[in-house]
Design an enzyme around this catalytic site. Sequence first.
Site, mmCIF file in Angstrom:
data_model
loop_
_atom_site.group_PDB
_atom_site.id
_atom_site.type_symbol
_atom_site.label_atom_id
_atom_site.label_comp_id
_atom_site.label_asym_id
_atom_site.label_seq_id
_atom_site.Cartn_x
_atom_site.Cartn_y
_atom_site.Cartn_z
ATOM 1 N N SER A 2 -26.596 15.903 -24.753
ATOM 2 C CA SER A 2 -25.668 15.368 -23.371
ATOM 3 C C SER A 2 -23.963 15.579 -23.125
ATOM 4 O O SER A 2 -23.581 15.907 -24.376
ATOM 5 C CB SER A 2 -25.401 13.690 -23.638
ATOM 6 O OG SER A 2 -26.617 13.067 -23.754
ATOM 7 N N GLY A 3 -23.991 16.088 -21.851
ATOM 8 C CA GLY A 3 -22.670 17.013 -21.944
ATOM 9 C C GLY A 3 -21.305 16.045 -22.480
ATOM 10 O O GLY A 3 -20.670 16.777 -22.598
ATOM 11 N N HIS A 4 -21.089 14.676 -22.428
ATOM 12 C CA HIS A 4 -19.905 14.063 -22.495
ATOM 13 C C HIS A 4 -19.592 14.244 -23.759
ATOM 14 O O HIS A 4 -18.810 13.619 -24.206
ATOM 15 C CB HIS A 4 -20.413 12.736 -21.598
ATOM 16 C CG HIS A 4 -21.055 12.164 -23.072
ATOM 17 N ND1 HIS A 4 -22.668 11.663 -22.402
ATOM 18 C CD2 HIS A 4 -21.458 11.029 -23.915
ATOM 19 C CE1 HIS A 4 -23.318 10.958 -23.191
ATOM 20 N NE2 HIS A 4 -22.620 10.900 -23.874
ATOM 21 N N CYS A 134 -28.276 3.981 -28.227
ATOM 22 C CA CYS A 134 -29.466 4.615 -28.031
ATOM 23 C C CYS A 134 -30.277 2.826 -28.142
ATOM 24 O O CYS A 134 -31.018 2.166 -27.606
ATOM 25 C CB CYS A 134 -30.208 5.432 -28.277
ATOM 26 S SG CYS A 134 -29.620 6.581 -29.363
#
Length: 192
Positions: A2-4, A134
């Site tokens: 996940s880029g963030h 999650c």
Amino acid sequence: MSGHKFYAPKGLALCMAAAWSQVEIACFAPWGGHERGLRVARLNVPGIVSLGKACELALKEMPANEKHIRTLRDRLEAELLEIEGASVNGSTTHRLYNTSNILLEGVDSDALILGLSNSESDEPIIAISNGSACTSANIEPSHVLTSMGLDDLAAFSCIRISLGTPNHDHELTTVSGSVSKLVNNLRSMIIR
């Protein structure tokens, strides 16, 4: 990835699978015809470039960031461990450098989180959680914490704090002070 998580723009991610791995990749939009049915439209070139640049910067800055963030985490933990009944969950040596999970005996973590995020208070808003994103919709105690030997009540008394490069020393005192004050308030409300 996940880029963030490494300061790329939100909404960008990367999935890699070696051709020989036999990993089955499902398209998030099955009506697409590009890339043998794996995507529906043209490539997001600005997104791809920014994710690549964020990876490059993260790799370059990781040693300095790790040292900075680990120091912050260790200091914050030391301050939080001054609260009666507080302890670190898991290994204090073999773990991620940016994350801490603290047991605060006898304190409902949901009440603590709600108290810390109360915008009507004069205190600054502090964002913490009681688990990973999650499993945020799950009302059961953390399966990780119960697998480590915590009972359900203890698992519901844990908070998870993640630190990053934007965090600084002065914020730690604010967090530990606010958590300590609220823990004392919540414990005083418990009927014995």
